[in-house]
Write a protein that holds these residues in place. Structure first.
Motif, PDB file in Angstrom:
ATOM      1  N   ALA A 160       4.849   4.007 -18.561  1.00  0.00           N
ATOM      2  CA  ALA A 160       6.190   4.604 -18.584  1.00  0.00           C
ATOM      3  C   ALA A 160       7.417   3.802 -18.065  1.00  0.00           C
ATOM      4  N   PRO A 161       8.322   3.583 -18.782  1.00  0.00           N
ATOM      5  CA  PRO A 161       8.664   3.669 -20.073  1.00  0.00           C
ATOM      6  C   PRO A 161       8.314   2.600 -20.880  1.00  0.00           C
ATOM      7  N   ILE A 162       8.159   2.989 -22.143  1.00  0.00           N
ATOM      8  CA  ILE A 162       7.927   1.831 -23.374  1.00  0.00           C
ATOM      9  C   ILE A 162       9.480   1.481 -23.645  1.00  0.00           C
ATOM     10  N   VAL A 163       9.750   0.313 -23.671  1.00  0.00           N
ATOM     11  CA  VAL A 163      11.042  -0.286 -23.853  1.00  0.00           C
ATOM     12  C   VAL A 163      11.029  -1.317 -24.990  1.00  0.00           C
ATOM     13  N   PRO A 164      11.391  -0.967 -26.246  1.00  0.00           N
ATOM     14  CA  PRO A 164      11.071  -1.686 -27.429  1.00  0.00           C
ATOM     15  C   PRO A 164      11.650  -3.006 -27.383  1.00  0.00           C
ATOM     16  N   GLY A 165      10.737  -4.113 -27.680  1.00  0.00           N
ATOM     17  CA  GLY A 165      11.205  -5.441 -27.330  1.00  0.00           C
ATOM     18  C   GLY A 165      10.956  -6.060 -26.091  1.00  0.00           C
ATOM     19  N   ILE A 166      10.475  -5.161 -25.078  1.00  0.00           N
ATOM     20  CA  ILE A 166      10.122  -5.862 -23.821  1.00  0.00           C
ATOM     21  C   ILE A 166       8.637  -5.611 -23.476  1.00  0.00           C
ATOM     22  N   ASN A 167       8.015  -4.318 -23.620  1.00  0.00           N
ATOM     23  CA  ASN A 167       6.767  -3.825 -23.273  1.00  0.00           C
ATOM     24  C   ASN A 167       5.888  -3.155 -24.301  1.00  0.00           C
ATOM     25  N   SER A 168       6.751  -2.815 -25.564  1.00  0.00           N
ATOM     26  CA  SER A 168       5.977  -1.897 -26.587  1.00  0.00           C
ATOM     27  C   SER A 168       4.698  -2.616 -27.330  1.00  0.00           C
ATOM     28  N   ASP A 169       4.734  -3.821 -27.064  1.00  0.00           N
ATOM     29  CA  ASP A 169       3.289  -4.367 -27.727  1.00  0.00           C
ATOM     30  C   ASP A 169       2.192  -4.436 -26.925  1.00  0.00           C
ATOM     31  N   GLU A 170       2.638  -3.970 -25.599  1.00  0.00           N
ATOM     32  CA  GLU A 170       1.332  -3.963 -24.584  1.00  0.00           C
ATOM     33  C   GLU A 170       0.611  -2.791 -24.641  1.00  0.00           C
ATOM     34  N   MET A 171       0.916  -1.704 -25.248  1.00  0.00           N
ATOM     35  CA  MET A 171       0.243  -0.495 -25.316  1.00  0.00           C
ATOM     36  C   MET A 171      -1.315  -0.361 -25.262  1.00  0.00           C
ATOM     37  N   PRO A 172      -1.847  -1.114 -26.228  1.00  0.00           N
ATOM     38  CA  PRO A 172      -3.398  -1.150 -26.605  1.00  0.00           C
ATOM     39  C   PRO A 172      -3.914  -1.780 -25.364  1.00  0.00           C
ATOM     40  N   ALA A 173      -3.401  -3.007 -24.754  1.00  0.00           N
ATOM     41  CA  ALA A 173      -4.117  -3.515 -23.872  1.00  0.00           C
ATOM     42  C   ALA A 173      -4.182  -2.773 -22.356  1.00  0.00           C
ATOM     43  N   LEU A 174      -2.810  -1.995 -22.282  1.00  0.00           N
ATOM     44  CA  LEU A 174      -2.781  -1.016 -20.834  1.00  0.00           C
ATOM     45  C   LEU A 174      -3.835   0.052 -21.205  1.00  0.00           C
ATOM     46  N   ILE A 175      -4.174   0.507 -22.134  1.00  0.00           N
ATOM     47  CA  ILE A 175      -4.819   1.795 -22.404  1.00  0.00           C
ATOM     48  C   ILE A 175      -6.449   1.090 -22.230  1.00  0.00           C
ATOM     49  N   LYS A 176      -6.893  -0.067 -22.647  1.00  0.00           N
ATOM     50  CA  LYS A 176      -8.177  -0.499 -22.632  1.00  0.00           C
ATOM     51  C   LYS A 176      -8.476  -0.748 -20.981  1.00  0.00           C
ATOM     52  N   TYR A 177      -7.617  -1.476 -20.425  1.00  0.00           N
ATOM     53  CA  TYR A 177      -7.764  -1.908 -19.351  1.00  0.00           C
ATOM     54  C   TYR A 177      -7.984  -0.819 -18.108  1.00  0.00           C
ATOM     55  N   ALA A 178      -6.990   0.332 -18.551  1.00  0.00           N
ATOM     56  CA  ALA A 178      -6.902   1.545 -17.656  1.00  0.00           C
ATOM     57  C   ALA A 178      -8.125   2.448 -17.839  1.00  0.00           C
ATOM     58  N   ALA A 179      -9.012   2.355 -19.129  1.00  0.00           N
ATOM     59  CA  ALA A 179      -9.989   2.948 -19.514  1.00  0.00           C
ATOM     60  C   ALA A 179     -11.208   2.541 -18.894  1.00  0.00           C
ATOM     61  N   ASP A 180     -10.882   1.126 -18.821  1.00  0.00           N
ATOM     62  CA  ASP A 180     -12.116   0.381 -18.110  1.00  0.00           C
ATOM     63  C   ASP A 180     -12.374   0.661 -16.811  1.00  0.00           C
ATOM     64  N   ALA A 181     -11.191   0.838 -16.096  1.00  0.00           N
ATOM     65  CA  ALA A 181     -11.132   1.117 -14.706  1.00  0.00           C
ATOM     66  C   ALA A 181     -11.415   2.567 -14.233  1.00  0.00           C
ATOM     67  N   GLY A 182     -11.335   3.310 -15.144  1.00  0.00           N
ATOM     68  CA  GLY A 182     -11.913   4.779 -15.101  1.00  0.00           C
ATOM     69  C   GLY A 182     -10.824   5.896 -15.385  1.00  0.00           C
ATOM     70  N   ALA A 183      -9.671   5.549 -15.884  1.00  0.00           N
ATOM     71  CA  ALA A 183      -8.752   6.545 -16.292  1.00  0.00           C
ATOM     72  C   ALA A 183      -9.289   7.428 -17.381  1.00  0.00           C
ATOM     73  N   ARG A 184      -9.135   8.698 -17.249  1.00  0.00           N
ATOM     74  CA  ARG A 184      -9.737   9.654 -18.295  1.00  0.00           C
ATOM     75  C   ARG A 184      -8.916  10.019 -19.455  1.00  0.00           C
ATOM     76  N   TRP A 185      -7.581   9.845 -19.477  1.00  0.00           N
ATOM     77  CA  TRP A 185      -6.521  10.135 -20.481  1.00  0.00           C
ATOM     78  C   TRP A 185      -5.419   9.416 -20.411  1.00  0.00           C
ATOM     79  N   ALA A 186      -4.566   9.373 -21.220  1.00  0.00           N
ATOM     80  CA  ALA A 186      -3.105   8.782 -21.070  1.00  0.00           C
ATOM     81  C   ALA A 186      -1.984   9.458 -21.678  1.00  0.00           C
ATOM     82  N   SER A 187      -0.765   8.997 -21.297  1.00  0.00           N
ATOM     83  CA  SER A 187       0.352   9.474 -21.947  1.00  0.00           C
ATOM     84  C   SER A 187       1.413   8.573 -21.836  1.00  0.00           C
TER      85      SER A 187
END
Length: 356
Positions: free
Chosen positions: A232-259
């Motif tokens: 939060a938040p996704i800003v098109p043109g700034i960080n919208s491309d990072e979503m898959p990597a963010l979710i992967k790294y968080a999952a590897d760290a132990g995050a159980r779900w995402a929003s």
């Protein structure tokens, strides 16, 4: 020094202090040659003591997912440029711009008010969301410890609580959070919206690095504290491309779900953000602004429940699909835990007095 550099407030998100819309008049400096010296402004943060009459705020927005929130601080020194809470600073007589980051209202009687609410005859427990407006772990918390005292109150009363934060100061309170988790009384969301340090420094100037926040997720998970990633938040043109990597790294760290949420620039935030984006991304500013508008029916803000958080249109749908695919790939189907309300109990005051 370049004139642009002189205009930029380093270490702050907002780069201007717009007039409070509730004020009919305000002081401004229009003719510098008419003054012996420029307007004096303070760059330091001021902490203002407040003593409200209530600490729990009822939330009637059906798309939020919680019904009462608690914020020990109003205003936030993190300085996140997009923060929707900026608008609420105007109700206190301040600007949504630099004032929001430099004038922090501290609710010194927060613990007393929470105990009073829990002791109220007829009180029915339901989860309380901490930081629904401003971060309960912002820098001044290290000194004051109000959030830690509040968490201890939740534990004493065995009352459910959810927390969202982007500050690793939360590690200080792992003992209380672990005790709450053992009883099924707590969940935590850690906000990260970019893995790129240059983006964080511009967008969230006084926050912890993404690496530190991922470490926070890891430490929470090690203590079996339910923890999720909030993008939060996704800003098109700034960080919208990072979503898959963010979710992967968080999952590897132990995050159980995402929003996630898509940025929306309501109220005074629109001009504050527009000024910021032209100063920080001059070449891509128009594209970024149009990308946000594409998610909100051609406007910078959409206040319609349900649609306002995730946006609408092709750009928003592309973000939604990217999120779903990444979550399915890296996190599976786990969702937000249901916190217990059946353990709620009021402490025996007579017993406490005897112990002392």
């Amino acid at each position: 020094m370049d004139s642009k550099e002189e205009e930029y407030f380093k270490g702050r998100g907002a780069q201007l202090n717009p007039n409070n819309k509730f004020f009919g008049q305000s002081y401004v400096q229009e003719y510098i040659e008419g003054l012996d010296e420029p307007f004096l402004t303070s760059d330091s943060t001021k902490f203002i003591a407040t003593y409200p009459k209530a600490i729990l705020s009822k939330v009637d927005s059906p798309d939020i997912g919680f019904y009462q929130s608690l914020n020990p601080y109003q205003g936030c020194e993190h300085g996140c440029i997009y923060c929707y809470a900026r608008n609420s600073h105007e109700y206190w007589g301040y600007s949504a711009g630099l004032d929001f980051e430099r004038k922090i209202l501290v609710k010194y009687n927060a613990v007393e008010l929470l105990e009073k609410e829990f002791d109220r005859k007829g009180y029915i427990p339901e989860p309380v969301f901490m930081s629904g407006n401003t971060d309960c772990y912002q820098p001044i918390e290290r000194k004051l410890g109000i959030t830690r005292q509040l968490l201890n109150t939740f534990l004493t009363y065995k009352h459910p609580v959810s927390i969202i934060s982007k500050n690793v100061l939360m590690l200080r309170d792992l003992d209380i959070l672990a005790a709450l988790a053992e009883l099924g009384l707590v969940s935590v969301s850690v906000t990260i919206n970019s893995l790129r340090e240059e983006v964080r420094r511009k967008m969230e100037p006084r926050t912890a690095t993404a690496t530190a926040r991922l470490k926070l997720i890891e430490k929470l998970a090690e203590k079996n504290i339910p923890v999720s990633l909030m993008i939060a938040p996704i800003v098109p043109g700034i960080n919208s491309d990072e979503m898959p990597a963010l979710i992967k790294y968080a999952a590897d760290a132990g995050a159980r779900w995402a929003s996630y949420t898509i940025v929306r620039l309501n109220g005074a935030i629109a001009n504050i953000f527009r000024d910021w984006v032209y100063k920080n991304y001059p070449a891509g500013a128009e594209k970024i602004i149009h990308g946000i508008e594409a998610c909100h029916g051609g406007k910078l803000n959409d206040s319609k429940w349900g649609r306002r958080i995730r946006g609408d249109g092709e750009t928003a749908e592309g973000i939604r699909q990217l999120f779903k695919i990444a979550v399915r790939k890296y996190m599976g189907q786990e969702t937000y835990p249901v916190l217990r309300t059946d353990l709620f109990e009021r402490p025996n005051r007579d017993m406490q007095l005897r112990l002392f």
